[in-house]
Design an enzyme around this catalytic site. Sequence first.
Site, PDB file in Angstrom:
ATOM      1  N   VAL A   1      20.790  85.940 -26.226  1.00 10.51           N
ATOM      2  CA  VAL A   1      20.450  86.210 -24.830  1.00 10.51           C
ATOM      3  C   VAL A   1      21.111  85.213 -23.882  1.00 10.51           C
ATOM      4  O   VAL A   1      20.931  85.294 -22.673  1.00 10.51           O
ATOM      5  CB  VAL A   1      18.916  86.231 -24.618  1.00 10.51           C
ATOM      6  CG1 VAL A   1      18.298  87.396 -25.370  1.00 10.51           C
ATOM      7  CG2 VAL A   1      18.261  84.921 -25.034  1.00 10.51           C
TER       8      VAL A   1
ATOM      9  N   SER B   1      21.740  85.825 -39.166  1.00  7.73           N
ATOM     10  CA  SER B   1      20.976  85.620 -40.395  1.00  7.73           C
ATOM     11  C   SER B   1      20.881  86.870 -41.249  1.00  7.73           C
ATOM     12  O   SER B   1      20.605  86.797 -42.438  1.00  7.73           O
ATOM     13  CB  SER B   1      19.552  85.152 -40.052  1.00  7.73           C
ATOM     14  OG  SER B   1      18.837  86.181 -39.392  1.00  7.73           O
TER      15      SER B   1
ATOM     16  N   ASN C   1      30.125  82.706 -41.252  1.00  9.39           N
ATOM     17  CA  ASN C   1      28.777  82.150 -41.145  1.00  9.39           C
ATOM     18  C   ASN C   1      28.756  80.745 -41.729  1.00  9.39           C
ATOM     19  O   ASN C   1      29.665  80.349 -42.478  1.00  9.39           O
ATOM     20  CB  ASN C   1      27.794  83.046 -41.923  1.00  9.39           C
ATOM     21  CG  ASN C   1      26.466  83.223 -41.207  1.00  9.39           C
ATOM     22  OD1 ASN C   1      26.104  82.411 -40.359  1.00  9.39           O
ATOM     23  ND2 ASN C   1      25.747  84.267 -41.548  1.00  9.39           N
TER      24      ASN C   1
ATOM     25  N   HIS D   1      19.954  92.299 -27.089  1.00  7.71           N
ATOM     26  CA  HIS D   1      18.611  91.743 -26.949  1.00  7.71           C
ATOM     27  C   HIS D   1      18.323  91.248 -25.540  1.00  7.71           C
ATOM     28  O   HIS D   1      17.383  90.483 -25.330  1.00  7.71           O
ATOM     29  CB  HIS D   1      18.388  90.629 -27.972  1.00  7.71           C
ATOM     30  CG  HIS D   1      18.318  91.140 -29.378  1.00  7.71           C
ATOM     31  ND1 HIS D   1      18.522  90.328 -30.486  1.00  7.71           N
ATOM     32  CD2 HIS D   1      18.064  92.381 -29.862  1.00  7.71           C
ATOM     33  CE1 HIS D   1      18.395  91.066 -31.581  1.00  7.71           C
ATOM     34  NE2 HIS D   1      18.118  92.310 -31.227  1.00  7.71           N
TER      35      HIS D   1
ATOM     36  N   ARG E   1      14.182  77.765 -22.131  1.00 11.25           N
ATOM     37  CA  ARG E   1      15.394  78.265 -22.775  1.00 11.25           C
ATOM     38  C   ARG E   1      16.498  78.506 -21.739  1.00 11.25           C
ATOM     39  O   ARG E   1      17.678  78.247 -21.999  1.00 11.25           O
ATOM     40  CB  ARG E   1      15.108  79.558 -23.534  1.00 11.25           C
ATOM     41  CG  ARG E   1      14.250  79.367 -24.777  1.00 11.25           C
ATOM     42  CD  ARG E   1      14.190  80.634 -25.610  1.00 11.25           C
ATOM     43  NE  ARG E   1      15.514  80.991 -26.109  1.00 11.25           N
ATOM     44  CZ  ARG E   1      15.794  82.163 -26.661  1.00 11.25           C
ATOM     45  NH1 ARG E   1      14.859  83.103 -26.748  1.00 11.25           N
ATOM     46  NH2 ARG E   1      17.013  82.414 -27.112  1.00 11.25           N
TER      47      ARG E   1
ATOM     48  N   CYS F   1       9.146  99.065 -11.805  1.00 10.54           N
ATOM     49  CA  CYS F   1      10.194 100.026 -11.431  1.00 10.54           C
ATOM     50  C   CYS F   1      11.439  99.926 -12.291  1.00 10.54           C
ATOM     51  O   CYS F   1      12.353 100.749 -12.153  1.00 10.54           O
ATOM     52  CB  CYS F   1      10.544  99.864  -9.954  1.00 10.54           C
ATOM     53  SG  CYS F   1      11.465  98.347  -9.566  1.00 10.54           S
TER      54      CYS F   1
END
Length: 230
Positions: A89, A173, A197, A105, A55, A116
Amino acid sequence: MRIVILTGAGISAESGLGTFRDKDGLWTRYDLNDAATPEGFARNPQLVTDFYNARRANCAAADPNAAHHALARLEAALPGEVMIVTQNVDDLHQRAGSQAVIPMHGALMSALCTGCGHRWPAPVAMALSDLCPACGKARTRPDVVWFGEIPYHMDAIVDAVTDCEIFAAIGTSGQVYPAAGLAAEARRAGAQCVELNLERSEISRAFHERHFGPATLVVPAWVDRLLAQS
């Protein structure tokens, strides 16, 4: 004019980045329980690492499209009044020039140490043997929010959504919460809610107005109308 814009996978689809829930979406080719959950990473961290490496490479090869550029133009014309909350992302909003972006996200281009909590720029191909620059341990994972995890920056997002005058949802969506509940939150707080949309979403009834079509057409047209009114 305070504007909050929620973006989902549909805004990046025309840049060549796959959506998730359509008939040919990513989740028809990958089991989300294997590729996008903490349990999947615990079972097979190499599979998850390979999935996000693919990705990341796809994202690095993609370019922002007209919809991303239109939102950057809106922010430039109304400085300090526009916030983008993205479920994506990828980094296409930032590369288009948007600066007020909250990636709820997480970010493909970031790595996270599970020990850490340090974050750093991810290489295109991450490896399980990568060492954290802060603690030196090999406890690296993609800095993305998996199913079952809490999205980032929720307090800031809710504050912005309940204080905005215009709330727009683009290419989402309406099936993934808590993002899917933000339109209803904005409407209850008195915002004018707009859906842009490809087709009706699961939450279309939450919006005062709806504009359907490819993001590269409907988003620039909406920005032009908004700027003409400002």
